[in-house]
Scaffold this motif. Structure first.
Motif, mmCIF file in Angstrom:
data_model
loop_
_atom_site.group_PDB
_atom_site.id
_atom_site.type_symbol
_atom_site.label_atom_id
_atom_site.label_comp_id
_atom_site.label_asym_id
_atom_site.label_seq_id
_atom_site.Cartn_x
_atom_site.Cartn_y
_atom_site.Cartn_z
ATOM 1 N N SER A 167 0.835 -1.199 0.000
ATOM 2 C CA SER A 167 0.000 0.000 0.000
ATOM 3 C C SER A 167 0.873 1.254 0.000
ATOM 4 N N ILE A 168 0.311 2.330 -0.512
ATOM 5 C CA ILE A 168 1.023 3.609 -0.609
ATOM 6 C C ILE A 168 0.709 4.420 0.639
ATOM 7 N N LYS A 169 1.737 4.865 1.328
ATOM 8 C CA LYS A 169 1.558 5.555 2.606
ATOM 9 C C LYS A 169 1.699 7.071 2.493
ATOM 10 N N LYS A 170 2.683 7.522 1.702
ATOM 11 C CA LYS A 170 2.964 8.958 1.695
ATOM 12 C C LYS A 170 3.777 9.340 0.465
ATOM 13 N N LEU A 171 3.515 10.535 -0.059
ATOM 14 C CA LEU A 171 4.362 11.160 -1.066
ATOM 15 C C LEU A 171 4.915 12.449 -0.482
ATOM 16 N N GLU A 172 6.197 12.684 -0.699
ATOM 17 C CA GLU A 172 6.834 13.877 -0.140
ATOM 18 C C GLU A 172 7.800 14.466 -1.156
ATOM 19 N N ALA A 173 7.700 15.786 -1.356
ATOM 20 C CA ALA A 173 8.621 16.460 -2.270
ATOM 21 C C ALA A 173 10.050 16.306 -1.764
ATOM 22 N N ARG A 174 10.982 16.103 -2.689
ATOM 23 C CA ARG A 174 12.374 15.864 -2.312
ATOM 24 C C ARG A 174 13.181 17.157 -2.213
ATOM 25 N N SER A 175 12.546 18.282 -2.523
ATOM 26 C CA SER A 175 13.258 19.558 -2.436
ATOM 27 C C SER A 175 12.254 20.678 -2.206
ATOM 28 N N THR A 217 -8.655 21.716 -2.844
ATOM 29 C CA THR A 217 -7.841 20.727 -3.555
ATOM 30 C C THR A 217 -6.795 20.078 -2.650
ATOM 31 N N ASP A 218 -6.922 20.271 -1.338
ATOM 32 C CA ASP A 218 -5.996 19.642 -0.392
ATOM 33 C C ASP A 218 -6.514 18.304 0.135
ATOM 34 N N GLN A 219 -7.775 17.982 -0.149
ATOM 35 C CA GLN A 219 -8.355 16.725 0.319
ATOM 36 C C GLN A 219 -9.046 16.023 -0.846
ATOM 37 N N TRP A 220 -8.657 14.765 -1.066
ATOM 38 C CA TRP A 220 -9.161 14.000 -2.207
ATOM 39 C C TRP A 220 -9.669 12.635 -1.754
ATOM 40 N N ILE A 221 -10.576 12.088 -2.567
ATOM 41 C CA ILE A 221 -11.102 10.739 -2.354
ATOM 42 C C ILE A 221 -10.907 9.932 -3.640
ATOM 43 N N ILE A 222 -10.327 8.754 -3.499
ATOM 44 C CA ILE A 222 -10.233 7.790 -4.602
ATOM 45 C C ILE A 222 -11.203 6.661 -4.274
ATOM 46 N N SER A 223 -12.150 6.383 -5.153
ATOM 47 C CA SER A 223 -13.174 5.378 -4.855
ATOM 48 C C SER A 223 -13.256 4.336 -5.958
ATOM 49 N N GLY A 224 -13.625 3.125 -5.548
ATOM 50 C CA GLY A 224 -13.790 2.012 -6.474
ATOM 51 C C GLY A 224 -14.606 0.921 -5.823
ATOM 52 N N LYS A 225 -14.715 -0.220 -6.503
ATOM 53 C CA LYS A 225 -15.533 -1.320 -5.999
ATOM 54 C C LYS A 225 -14.955 -1.953 -4.736
ATOM 55 N N ILE A 255 -9.764 5.498 -0.881
ATOM 56 C CA ILE A 255 -8.495 6.003 -0.359
ATOM 57 C C ILE A 255 -8.666 7.493 -0.095
ATOM 58 N N LYS A 256 -8.226 7.940 1.066
ATOM 59 C CA LYS A 256 -8.236 9.365 1.389
ATOM 60 C C LYS A 256 -6.824 9.909 1.216
ATOM 61 N N VAL A 257 -6.722 11.018 0.512
ATOM 62 C CA VAL A 257 -5.423 11.627 0.227
ATOM 63 C C VAL A 257 -5.478 13.084 0.679
ATOM 64 N N ASN A 258 -4.617 13.445 1.644
ATOM 65 C CA ASN A 258 -4.641 14.784 2.236
ATOM 66 C C ASN A 258 -3.269 15.446 2.126
ATOM 67 N N ARG A 259 -3.274 16.712 1.770
ATOM 68 C CA ARG A 259 -2.033 17.463 1.562
ATOM 69 C C ARG A 259 -1.606 18.200 2.818
ATOM 70 N N ASN A 260 -0.316 18.102 3.107
ATOM 71 C CA ASN A 260 0.315 18.936 4.127
ATOM 72 C C ASN A 260 1.099 20.011 3.390
ATOM 73 N N GLY A 261 0.735 21.270 3.596
ATOM 74 C CA GLY A 261 1.304 22.365 2.817
ATOM 75 C C GLY A 261 2.682 22.784 3.290
ATOM 76 N N GLY A 262 3.063 23.983 2.897
ATOM 77 C CA GLY A 262 4.367 24.509 3.250
ATOM 78 C C GLY A 262 5.333 24.433 2.085
ATOM 79 N N SER A 263 6.564 24.857 2.334
ATOM 80 C CA SER A 263 7.578 24.859 1.278
ATOM 81 C C SER A 263 8.052 23.451 0.942
ATOM 82 N N GLU A 315 -0.388 12.734 2.696
ATOM 83 C CA GLU A 315 -0.652 11.572 3.539
ATOM 84 C C GLU A 315 -1.762 10.741 2.898
ATOM 85 N N ILE A 316 -1.566 9.429 2.857
ATOM 86 C CA ILE A 316 -2.490 8.554 2.137
ATOM 87 C C ILE A 316 -3.040 7.489 3.075
ATOM 88 N N GLU A 317 -4.356 7.466 3.208
ATOM 89 C CA GLU A 317 -5.046 6.466 4.029
ATOM 90 C C GLU A 317 -5.721 5.464 3.092
#
Length: 269
Positions: free
Chosen positions: A115-123, A216-224, A228-236, A241-243
């Motif tokens: 499962s995918i847990k998190k995406l984070e910018a590398r810079s 656009t900071d909170q998203w829902i991915i739905s299927g059968k 999946i809940k996808v929430n953005r943590n802002g800042g530079s 975060e992916i649930e």
């Protein structure tokens, strides 16, 4: 003798008339069969109301499963399993064996890198949308952009199997449709608007949308198989975060859906 011959003649004529009526009745029955079949609840071709089918979306897309809700001649109204509906024709549909839908499902297992847990910018900085770390339950990956505009592509490095994402169309709307390739397979990620996407495989679809209008900071991915809940943590140093509450769903379908969110929110258009 004359009476007998006359009687024989009368019997012969009566027999011929009876046989003629029987033939006419049989012809009438045959002529009525198509009317009965189209007007009744059971159709000779099997495409009756309630029948499970898989149909080509918009007559040119992939096949998706659903049921026939209405039929008028060769036209049918389909209610798809993912909630979509459309009018189409039976030539674009295939019947599904109802016995297949009654089979006991196989135990659910997590396929791919987990499962995918998190995406984070590398810079930090204005170009931080081009390079992301992917945290997985089965390791780590990386998402990187190459090129610009309609010639852009993305590389997804994953434990055991990589993927590549390419633009599909040119012009000002180049960012609205992508081809996600992995291991000889492909998915299509396509936007109907900035905040609504669909991820399509041959027999499956995920829907991607914002949870709230204008946010656009909170998203829902739905299927059968869940959502999946996808929430953005802002800042530079942005991160997502992916649930994942979609066990058993194909990993690459989920990865393509999260990629669509990055395109919609982080990437300049």
């Amino acid at each position: 003798m004359i009476w007998l011959r006359t009687g024989d003649y009368m019997v012969s004529k009566a027999t011929e008339m009876i046989r003629g009526k029987m033939r006419m009745r049989r012809i009438a029955q045959l002529l009525l069969i198509p009317v009965f079949l189209f007007g009744g609840s059971v159709l000779a071709d099997g495409f009756q109301v309630g029948a499970p089918v898989k149909c080509k979306w918009q007559k040119v897309g992939n096949y998706y499963t659903g049921k026939i809700a209405r039929r008028n001649g060769n036209s049918v109204f389909i209610q798809y399993d993912d909630g979509d509906t459309e009018n189409t024709e039976i030539q674009y549909c295939k019947l599904i064996d109802p016995n297949q839908t009654r089979k006991k499902p196989s135990p659910v297992t997590e396929s791919g890198p987990g499962s995918i847990k998190k995406l984070e910018a590398r810079s930090t900085g204005s170009d931080n949308w081009q390079d992301w770390s992917i945290r997985l339950s089965g390791g780590n990956g990386r998402l990187t952009a190459n090129g610009t505009g309609q010639h852009m592509s993305w590389d997804i490095e994953l434990p055991g199997q990589d993927a590549k994402v390419l633009t599909c169309i040119q012009g000002s709307q180049w960012w609205t449709k992508w081809q996600y390739r992995y291991g000889g397979n492909q998915l299509i990620a396509e936007a109907s608007s900035l905040t609504e996407w669909k991820i399509d495989s041959t027999y499956n679809r995920l829907k991607v949308r914002t949870r709230w209008s204008g946010d656009t900071d909170q998203w829902i991915i739905s299927g059968k198989k869940g959502e999946i809940k996808v929430n953005r943590n802002g800042g530079s140093w942005p991160s997502w975060e992916i649930e994942d509450n979609m066990p058993g769903e194909d990993f690459h379908m989920k990865m393509a859906a999260i990629f669509a969110i990055i395109v919609a929110t982080e990437m300049p258009h």
